[in-house]
Design a protein around this motif. Structure first.
Motif, PDB file in Angstrom:
ATOM      1  N   ALA A 104       0.860  -1.260   0.181  1.00 40.75           N
ATOM      2  CA  ALA A 104      -0.062  -0.157  -0.014  1.00 40.75           C
ATOM      3  C   ALA A 104       0.900   1.251   0.092  1.00 40.75           C
ATOM      4  O   ALA A 104       0.468   2.243  -0.679  1.00 40.75           O
ATOM      5  CB  ALA A 104      -0.892  -0.091   1.259  1.00 40.75           C
ATOM      6  N   LYS A 105       1.854   1.132   0.449  1.00 41.06           N
ATOM      7  CA  LYS A 105       2.822   2.443   0.864  1.00 41.06           C
ATOM      8  C   LYS A 105       3.691   2.770  -0.436  1.00 41.06           C
ATOM      9  O   LYS A 105       3.757   3.872  -0.851  1.00 41.06           O
ATOM     10  CB  LYS A 105       3.704   2.133   1.925  1.00 41.06           C
ATOM     11  CG  LYS A 105       4.807   3.490   2.348  1.00 41.06           C
ATOM     12  CD  LYS A 105       5.026   3.299   3.810  1.00 41.06           C
ATOM     13  CE  LYS A 105       5.875   4.926   3.879  1.00 41.06           C
ATOM     14  NZ  LYS A 105       6.851   4.689   5.129  1.00 41.06           N
ATOM     15  N   HIS A 106       4.136   1.382  -1.245  1.00 38.85           N
ATOM     16  CA  HIS A 106       4.974   1.960  -2.168  1.00 38.85           C
ATOM     17  C   HIS A 106       4.432   1.378  -3.634  1.00 38.85           C
ATOM     18  O   HIS A 106       5.328   1.828  -4.354  1.00 38.85           O
ATOM     19  CB  HIS A 106       6.244   1.039  -2.001  1.00 38.85           C
ATOM     20  CG  HIS A 106       6.686   1.180  -0.576  1.00 38.85           C
ATOM     21  ND1 HIS A 106       7.756   2.555  -0.588  1.00 38.85           N
ATOM     22  CD2 HIS A 106       7.217   0.627   0.661  1.00 38.85           C
ATOM     23  CE1 HIS A 106       8.049   2.662   0.661  1.00 38.85           C
ATOM     24  NE2 HIS A 106       7.987   1.425   1.375  1.00 38.85           N
ATOM     25  N   LEU A 107       3.122   0.944  -3.683  1.00 39.31           N
ATOM     26  CA  LEU A 107       2.689   0.617  -5.262  1.00 39.31           C
ATOM     27  C   LEU A 107       3.064   1.733  -6.190  1.00 39.31           C
ATOM     28  O   LEU A 107       3.493   1.362  -7.295  1.00 39.31           O
ATOM     29  CB  LEU A 107       1.463   0.138  -5.003  1.00 39.31           C
ATOM     30  CG  LEU A 107       0.959  -0.469  -6.194  1.00 39.31           C
ATOM     31  CD1 LEU A 107       1.468  -1.608  -6.862  1.00 39.31           C
ATOM     32  CD2 LEU A 107      -0.472  -0.764  -6.004  1.00 39.31           C
ATOM     33  N   GLN A 108       2.781   2.871  -5.716  1.00 40.80           N
ATOM     34  CA  GLN A 108       2.785   3.903  -6.860  1.00 40.80           C
ATOM     35  C   GLN A 108       4.175   4.211  -7.252  1.00 40.80           C
ATOM     36  O   GLN A 108       4.469   5.080  -8.234  1.00 40.80           O
ATOM     37  CB  GLN A 108       2.120   5.208  -6.191  1.00 40.80           C
ATOM     38  CG  GLN A 108       0.728   5.009  -6.208  1.00 40.80           C
ATOM     39  CD  GLN A 108      -0.171   6.227  -5.774  1.00 40.80           C
ATOM     40  OE1 GLN A 108       0.550   7.426  -5.245  1.00 40.80           O
ATOM     41  NE2 GLN A 108      -1.289   6.394  -5.861  1.00 40.80           N
TER      42      GLN A 108
END
Ligand code: UDP
Length: 255
Positions: free
Chosen positions: A180-184
């Motif tokens: 959730a924190k790093h997907l983008q």
């Protein structure tokens, strides 16, 4: 997919305030293959009893589970608890079976990266997957860790490898919080899945329970015999979780 959109779309059940998709193995596979054809980024989770127990005292984790694009019912306990609360999950759909079937059908158009587990395990899992599907393209394997100080190295590695499918095995909740924190920050990734012990099973480091035990919902007993140190987690998953569902049903417990 937002929580509201999720409420309006395909069929799902609610347990302790968490939405779980009422998918079959084939249905889940089709959905994921469809996701991989689109540019949009998707996060898939594989909830089980332990993960739902975690939400009882971790509202952020519950919120995350309600924000994902697909939650596949990884444990028999979820199928039983759905029935107990007058709902229906057609069958258990495990992370390891989903990853195996998915990778058996992928070609080089959908490159894959395996992140997590102990050093060497992702590589061993990758060679099993490649043996069963020579058309599969695995562009990277790395044990890494969910620690924030390791994130820059991991992200640089994934950006360079440019996978479409990212499988993350840091255990829950760490793996899903990490996604959730790093997907983008990993623009090539279309689908990221938190896969728990999947690489351990594929690599043969951990044995799955005999099929009869799985069907009887006794996988926890198998796990207890193999890894007695997990007794606390197993107790919460097998005893406390059903009691919580009996008390709160579809709703989140009050915190
Ligand atoms: N794991 C990891 N880093 C961590 C914690 C766990 O790579 O900091 C890996 C662990 O080696 C295993 C996987 O995450 O391959 C799943 O861990 P666990 O057995 O706790 O999860 P479960 O099978 O219950 O989902």
């Amino acid at each position: 997919m937002s929580y509201v959109l999720k409420l309006m779309s395909s069929s799902r059940v609610f347990l302790l305030g968490v939405s779980i998709d009422a998918v079959t193995r084939t249905g889940a596979l089709e959905m994921i293959r469809g996701f991989l054809r689109e540019e949009k980024q998707r996060h898939i989770m594989t909830p089980n009893n332990e993960m739902l127990m975690e939400t009882a005292h971790n509202a952020d984790f519950r919120a995350l589970l309600n924000e994902t694009d697909l939650n596949i019912p990884d444990s028999t306990g979820l199928v039983w608890m759905a029935r107990l609360t007058g709902q229906r999950l057609p069958e258990r759909v495990t992370g390891v079976d989903t990853v195996t079937a998915l990778c058996a059908s992928l070609t080089k158009e959908a490159p894959v990266f395996l992140l997590g587990a102990q050093p060497g395990i992702a590589e061993a899992a990758a060679s099993v997957l490649l043996k069963n599907n020579p058309r599969l393209k695995i562009v990277g394997c790395f044990a890494g860790s969910p620690r924030e100080e390791d994130a820059p190295t991991i992200l640089a590695m994934i950006r360079a490898a440019a996978p479409h499918l990212l499988l993350v095995a840091f255990g829950a909740p760490a793996q899903d919080l990490w996604i959730a924190k790093h997907l983008q920050e990993m623009p090539s990734v279309r689908v990221a899945v938190g896969v728990g012990g999947t690489f351990d099973f594929l690599a043969g480091k951990r044995q799955r329970a005999p099929i009869r035990m799985q069907r009887l919902g006794l996988e926890w007993l198998w796990r207890l015999m193999r890894e007695p140190r997990r007794i606390g987690r197993i107790w919460r998953a097998v005893v406390i979780f059903p009691l919580l569902v009996l008390r709160f049903g579809k709703s989140a417990p009050r915190q």
